[in-house]
Design a protein around this motif. Structure first.
Motif, PDB file in Angstrom:
ATOM      1  N   UNK A  21       0.907  -1.126  -0.076  1.00 15.10           N
ATOM      2  CA  UNK A  21       0.009   0.178  -0.096  1.00 15.10           C
ATOM      3  C   UNK A  21       0.728   1.300  -0.141  1.00 15.10           C
ATOM      4  N   UNK A  22       1.849   1.269   0.679  1.00 14.69           N
ATOM      5  CA  UNK A  22       2.589   2.564   0.860  1.00 14.69           C
ATOM      6  C   UNK A  22       3.835   2.473  -0.202  1.00 14.69           C
ATOM      7  N   UNK A  23       3.975   1.471  -0.718  1.00 12.83           N
ATOM      8  CA  UNK A  23       4.861   1.495  -2.046  1.00 12.83           C
ATOM      9  C   UNK A  23       4.090   2.076  -3.243  1.00 12.83           C
ATOM     10  N   UNK A  25       1.675   4.249  -3.004  1.00 15.05           N
ATOM     11  CA  UNK A  25       1.573   5.705  -2.437  1.00 15.05           C
ATOM     12  C   UNK A  25       2.841   6.458  -2.651  1.00 15.05           C
ATOM     13  N   UNK A  26       3.902   5.794  -2.366  1.00 18.27           N
ATOM     14  CA  UNK A  26       5.317   6.346  -2.607  1.00 18.27           C
ATOM     15  C   UNK A  26       5.514   6.601  -4.030  1.00 18.27           C
ATOM     16  N   UNK A  27       5.260   5.532  -4.702  1.00 18.90           N
ATOM     17  CA  UNK A  27       5.473   5.566  -6.319  1.00 18.90           C
ATOM     18  C   UNK A  27       4.613   6.797  -7.019  1.00 18.90           C
ATOM     19  N   UNK A  28       3.441   6.920  -6.464  1.00 19.23           N
ATOM     20  CA  UNK A  28       2.670   8.111  -7.111  1.00 19.23           C
ATOM     21  C   UNK A  28       3.078   9.567  -6.610  1.00 19.23           C
ATOM     22  N   UNK A  29       3.509   9.541  -5.329  1.00 21.18           N
ATOM     23  CA  UNK A  29       4.092  10.737  -4.898  1.00 21.18           C
ATOM     24  C   UNK A  29       5.326  11.247  -5.796  1.00 21.18           C
ATOM     25  N   UNK A  30       6.275  10.125  -5.993  1.00 21.39           N
ATOM     26  CA  UNK A  30       7.544  10.152  -6.812  1.00 21.39           C
ATOM     27  C   UNK A  30       7.120  10.928  -8.173  1.00 21.39           C
ATOM     28  N   UNK A  31       6.064  10.116  -8.767  1.00 19.71           N
ATOM     29  CA  UNK A  31       5.775  10.474 -10.252  1.00 19.71           C
ATOM     30  C   UNK A  31       5.232  12.037 -10.301  1.00 19.71           C
ATOM     31  N   UNK A  32       4.970  12.459  -9.075  1.00 22.64           N
ATOM     32  CA  UNK A  32       4.243  14.103  -9.024  1.00 22.64           C
ATOM     33  C   UNK A  32       5.244  15.023  -8.598  1.00 22.64           C
ATOM     34  N   UNK A  33       6.065  14.498  -7.717  1.00 28.99           N
ATOM     35  CA  UNK A  33       7.014  15.672  -7.332  1.00 28.99           C
ATOM     36  C   UNK A  33       7.895  16.332  -8.526  1.00 28.99           C
ATOM     37  N   UNK A  45      11.639  -5.878   2.678  1.00 33.62           N
ATOM     38  CA  UNK A  45      11.190  -5.416   3.827  1.00 33.62           C
ATOM     39  C   UNK A  45       9.488  -4.950   4.012  1.00 33.62           C
ATOM     40  N   UNK A  46       9.220  -4.940   5.205  1.00 29.53           N
ATOM     41  CA  UNK A  46       7.758  -4.626   5.668  1.00 29.53           C
ATOM     42  C   UNK A  46       7.751  -3.252   5.867  1.00 29.53           C
ATOM     43  N   UNK A  47       6.532  -2.598   6.554  1.00 31.88           N
ATOM     44  CA  UNK A  47       6.430  -1.383   6.868  1.00 31.88           C
ATOM     45  C   UNK A  47       7.263  -0.740   7.893  1.00 31.88           C
ATOM     46  N   UNK A  48       7.823  -1.364   8.847  1.00 33.09           N
ATOM     47  CA  UNK A  48       8.555  -1.079   9.923  1.00 33.09           C
ATOM     48  C   UNK A  48      10.120  -1.530   9.730  1.00 33.09           C
ATOM     49  N   UNK A  49      10.309  -2.048   8.776  1.00 36.27           N
ATOM     50  CA  UNK A  49      11.937  -2.522   8.413  1.00 36.27           C
ATOM     51  C   UNK A  49      12.411  -3.374   9.398  1.00 36.27           C
TER      52      UNK A  49
END
Length: 71
Positions: A21-23, A25-33, A45-49
């Motif tokens: 889920x977070x991956x 979101x991060x890919x979307x944000x990266x593409x828009x920045x 790795x999972x959410x808390x590494x």
């Protein structure tokens, strides 16, 4: 205007490959920045590494990023 257009600082996004889920979101944000940016996916790795060595990878990535962009 996209709120991510307001980000001016160099930005490092680090996410675990199993945190799907977070991956996404991060890919979307990266593409828009529009600032200088990097997205790093820590394989296995999972959410808390919490996996062995994952947090060490995150620390090394962040250290290198800060040394390059803040000093």
């Amino acid at each position: 205007m996209d709120v991510l257009d307001e980000v001016k600082a160099a930005t490092l996004l680090i996410v675990g490959s199993l945190d799907t889920d977070v991956l996404g979101l991060n890919r979307d944000a990266y593409g828009r920045m529009t600032c200088q940016k990097r997205l790093v996916v820590v394989e296995g790795a999972t959410h808390l590494f919490e996996e062995p060595g994952a947090l060490d990878q995150v620390c090394a990535l962040a250290k290198d990023w800060f040394k390059t962009h803040l000093l």
